[in-house]
Design an enzyme around this catalytic site. Structure first.
Site, PDB file in Angstrom:
ATOM      1  CG  ASP A 121      -1.994  -1.022   1.225  1.00  0.00           C
ATOM      2  OD1 ASP A 121      -2.819  -0.821   0.407  1.00  0.00           O
ATOM      3  OD2 ASP A 121      -1.719  -2.227   1.917  1.00  0.00           O
ATOM      4  CG  ASN A 161      -1.239  -6.252   0.966  1.00  0.00           C
ATOM      5  OD1 ASN A 161      -2.158  -7.069   0.668  1.00  0.00           O
ATOM      6  ND2 ASN A 161      -1.482  -5.090   1.703  1.00  0.00           N
ATOM      7  CD  GLU A 162      -4.935  -4.249  -0.190  1.00  0.00           C
ATOM      8  OE1 GLU A 162      -4.850  -3.197   0.129  1.00  0.00           O
ATOM      9  OE2 GLU A 162      -5.441  -4.975   0.421  1.00  0.00           O
ATOM     10  CG  ASP A 163       2.446  -1.608  -3.320  1.00  0.00           C
ATOM     11  OD1 ASP A 163       1.559  -1.031  -2.667  1.00  0.00           O
ATOM     12  OD2 ASP A 163       3.481  -1.384  -3.101  1.00  0.00           O
ATOM     13  CD  GLN A 164      -1.172  -6.380 -10.537  1.00  0.00           C
ATOM     14  OE1 GLN A 164      -2.027  -6.995 -10.103  1.00  0.00           O
ATOM     15  NE2 GLN A 164      -0.490  -6.757 -11.783  1.00  0.00           N
TER      16      GLN A 164
END
Length: 322
Positions: A245, A282-285
């Site tokens: 994040d 985690n959830e960076d894409q």
């Protein structure tokens, strides 16, 4: 104001994100300790097993990489590896002080080993592997456990013209239905986590028929006990790298520290048969794809050209999910 400034500066290093701004609570550094070593030290003795998913009728090849660290130049000696009653020998010479690597290959036939299986699919058979450096004046060894299994992520076209691809694991050429949980740091104070507390939590997952656990990228890399327990219980690990994040820098100095982090953690953990898949973050894409061209360049520099590229150098036996 101070909170936002601290959060922004935290991206310059990789302290666990959950300890800075996430909703799960604070997180603090684990305990530190010093170790006294001899002059020539075997730092690691991990293996990579290169084996195609359909190769059960053929030999399995173990490839062992061992690092020797020396405080003096001109170090010479032999390195021995023993596993499943098989032996290999390599010669090591270090022209300068520091770290030197040596590699071995051992072939193991199907009938010589029992396979390692996930929970409820079979036994979790483990074998002891020992790597020894024998120099002119001293000897040093490391011992670890390894398991034999093949792993494949199957992505095939869906039937009836459906959009998308399948996504499931085959272990030892058997399709496995994954059932699992998400693992966040077990305690805000990592130093309070004990073997017993880790075992109790993972054993509860085992008793509830789970066979996979995800090490969440907003936390920390787990202690060795965590992965040893997963090996014993047949709980496979979907392992995020510890990025979450955030928009991280892409300057050369920062990316060099990231490459060293990935290299260290993969070398530390690659011998565990429970490690099933590496994941970039985690959830960076979404941040990389939907935040504009400049952010996409930063995302690619970190995850494609640094995290993934370093991983490929260290471990080609497992899939990577960005």
């Amino acid at each position: 104001r101070w909170h936002l400034l601290f959060q922004c500066q935290s991206k310059l290093h990789t302290k666990m994100p959950v300890g800075l701004w996430m909703e799960l609570g604070p997180g603090f550094c684990s305990r530190w300790h010093l170790e006294k070593h001899k002059r020539h030290v075997v730092q690691r003795g991990f293996y990579q097993r290169h084996c195609a998913p359909d190769s059960f009728r053929r030999r399995r090849r173990l490839q062992c990489h061992s690092d020797i660290t020396s405080s003096t130049a001109g170090v010479g000696g032999k390195v021995f590896m023993t596993v499943v009653d098989k032996n290999a020998t390599g010669v090591l010479v270090a022209s300068t002080p520091g770290e030197t690597a040596v590699s071995f290959k051992i072939h193991v036939s199907k009938g010589e080993v029992d396979l390692w299986w996930p929970n409820e699919y079979g036994n979790r058979t483990l074998y002891e592997m020992m790597v020894t450096f024998q120099g002119n004046t001293e000897t040093h060894s490391v011992t670890t456990t390894v398991g034999f299994r093949t792993l494949e992520v199957v992505q095939e076209s869906l039937p009836d013209g459906e959009k998308g691809l399948s996504f499931y694991f085959k272990i030892n050429n058997v399709s496995v239905f994954m059932k699992g949980s998400n693992w966040v740091p077990a305690d805000s104070f990592a130093g309070r986590v004990t073997y017993e507390s880790l075992f109790n939590q993972l054993y509860s997952a085992f008793l509830s028929h789970q066979n996979m656990i995800r090490v969440w990228g907003g936390g920390i890399y787990q202690p060795e006990d965590f992965y040893d327990i997963c090996d014993r219980l047949g709980i496979m690990v979907w392992h995020d790298f510890m990025f979450s994040d955030a928009l991280y820098p892409r300057d050369e100095a920062f990316l060099e520290t990231v490459a060293e982090e990935i290299r260290h953690q993969v070398r530390r953990l690659a011998h565990h048969p429970s490690i099933a898949i590496w994941s970039g973050n985690n959830e960076d894409q979404d941040r990389g794809i939907y935040s504009g061209p400049a952010v996409l360049i930063d995302y690619s520099a970190l995850y494609d050209k640094t995290v993934h590229a370093t991983l490929v150098e260290e471990d080609r036996t497992r899939p990577y999910w960005p």
